[in-house]
Design a protein around this motif. Structure first.
Motif, PDB file in Angstrom:
ATOM      1  N   GLY A   1       0.784  -1.232   0.000  1.00  0.00           N
ATOM      2  CA  GLY A   1       0.000   0.000   0.000  1.00  0.00           C
ATOM      3  C   GLY A   1       0.813   1.277   0.000  1.00  0.00           C
ATOM      4  O   GLY A   1       0.324   2.325  -0.422  1.00  0.00           O
ATOM      5  N   TRP A   2       2.032   1.219   0.466  1.00  0.00           N
ATOM      6  CA  TRP A   2       2.856   2.435   0.542  1.00  0.00           C
ATOM      7  C   TRP A   2       3.276   2.927  -0.834  1.00  0.00           C
ATOM      8  O   TRP A   2       3.616   4.095  -1.012  1.00  0.00           O
ATOM      9  N   CYS A   3       3.242   2.062  -1.801  1.00  0.00           N
ATOM     10  CA  CYS A   3       3.728   2.395  -3.144  1.00  0.00           C
ATOM     11  C   CYS A   3       2.605   3.031  -3.956  1.00  0.00           C
ATOM     12  O   CYS A   3       1.625   2.373  -4.299  1.00  0.00           O
ATOM     13  N   ASP A   4       2.743   4.303  -4.246  1.00  0.00           N
ATOM     14  CA  ASP A   4       1.743   5.017  -5.030  1.00  0.00           C
ATOM     15  C   ASP A   4       2.328   5.394  -6.385  1.00  0.00           C
ATOM     16  O   ASP A   4       3.526   5.639  -6.520  1.00  0.00           O
ATOM     17  N   LEU A   5       1.453   5.439  -7.365  1.00  0.00           N
ATOM     18  CA  LEU A   5       1.875   5.819  -8.714  1.00  0.00           C
ATOM     19  C   LEU A   5       1.742   7.324  -8.896  1.00  0.00           C
ATOM     20  O   LEU A   5       0.881   7.962  -8.286  1.00  0.00           O
ATOM     21  N   ARG A   6       2.575   7.866  -9.726  1.00  0.00           N
ATOM     22  CA  ARG A   6       2.500   9.296 -10.026  1.00  0.00           C
ATOM     23  C   ARG A   6       1.248   9.574 -10.840  1.00  0.00           C
ATOM     24  O   ARG A   6       0.694   8.697 -11.489  1.00  0.00           O
ATOM     25  N   GLU A   7       0.825  10.815 -10.825  1.00  0.00           N
ATOM     26  CA  GLU A   7      -0.415  11.199 -11.495  1.00  0.00           C
ATOM     27  C   GLU A   7      -0.366  11.004 -13.007  1.00  0.00           C
ATOM     28  O   GLU A   7      -1.392  10.782 -13.638  1.00  0.00           O
ATOM     29  N   ASN A   8       0.817  11.071 -13.607  1.00  0.00           N
ATOM     30  CA  ASN A   8       0.916  10.976 -15.059  1.00  0.00           C
ATOM     31  C   ASN A   8       0.992   9.535 -15.575  1.00  0.00           C
ATOM     32  O   ASN A   8       1.172   9.316 -16.767  1.00  0.00           O
ATOM     33  N   VAL A   9       0.824   8.557 -14.702  1.00  0.00           N
ATOM     34  CA  VAL A   9       0.833   7.157 -15.129  1.00  0.00           C
ATOM     35  C   VAL A   9      -0.461   6.881 -15.895  1.00  0.00           C
ATOM     36  O   VAL A   9      -1.546   7.219 -15.426  1.00  0.00           O
ATOM     37  N   PRO A  10      -0.369   6.274 -17.073  1.00  0.00           N
ATOM     38  CA  PRO A  10      -1.560   5.996 -17.873  1.00  0.00           C
ATOM     39  C   PRO A  10      -2.576   5.118 -17.128  1.00  0.00           C
ATOM     40  O   PRO A  10      -2.206   4.293 -16.286  1.00  0.00           O
ATOM     41  N   GLU A  11      -3.833   5.288 -17.473  1.00  0.00           N
ATOM     42  CA  GLU A  11      -4.924   4.604 -16.774  1.00  0.00           C
ATOM     43  C   GLU A  11      -4.800   3.081 -16.831  1.00  0.00           C
ATOM     44  O   GLU A  11      -5.055   2.392 -15.837  1.00  0.00           O
TER      45      GLU A  11
END
Length: 102
Positions: free
Chosen positions: A47-57
């Protein structure tokens, strides 16, 4: 000859795998933790690993699917191996989408 499938009850399907109840952030324990704590620990592990906003859907959806498979490892220990294999495919998908975007 084809072997028949071992049918399980719903209660069996929602019972944590005993191997996951011996896991802690520090490694395997001599005792066990509760089902709720095991579930929480596995969700925190990824859960700690989040993707950046610009990662494709599509990559984002694949990553969330990976998190789900990992979490269900509490119920079926072999799903941790599936999650590890799937992580390589998600990474490959992310690279592929990134190269196409360039």
């Amino acid at each position: 000859m084809i072997d028949s499938v071992e049918m399980k009850t719903f209660d069996q399907l929602i019972t944590p795998d005993p191997r996951t109840l011996s896991f802690s952030p520090l490694g395997f324990l001599p005792g066990t933790v509760t089902s709720d704590l095991a579930t929480e620990l596995q969700q925190e592990a990824i859960g700690w690993c989040d993707l950046r906003e610009n990662v494709p859907e599509q990559t984002r959806l694949a990553f969330e699917r990976l998190r789900t498979v990992h979490t269900y490892g509490v119920l079926c220990y072999e799903l941790f191996t599936v999650a590890a294999d799937l992580s390589l495919l998600v990474f490959e998908q992310a690279l592929g989408e990134r190269f196409v975007a360039l």
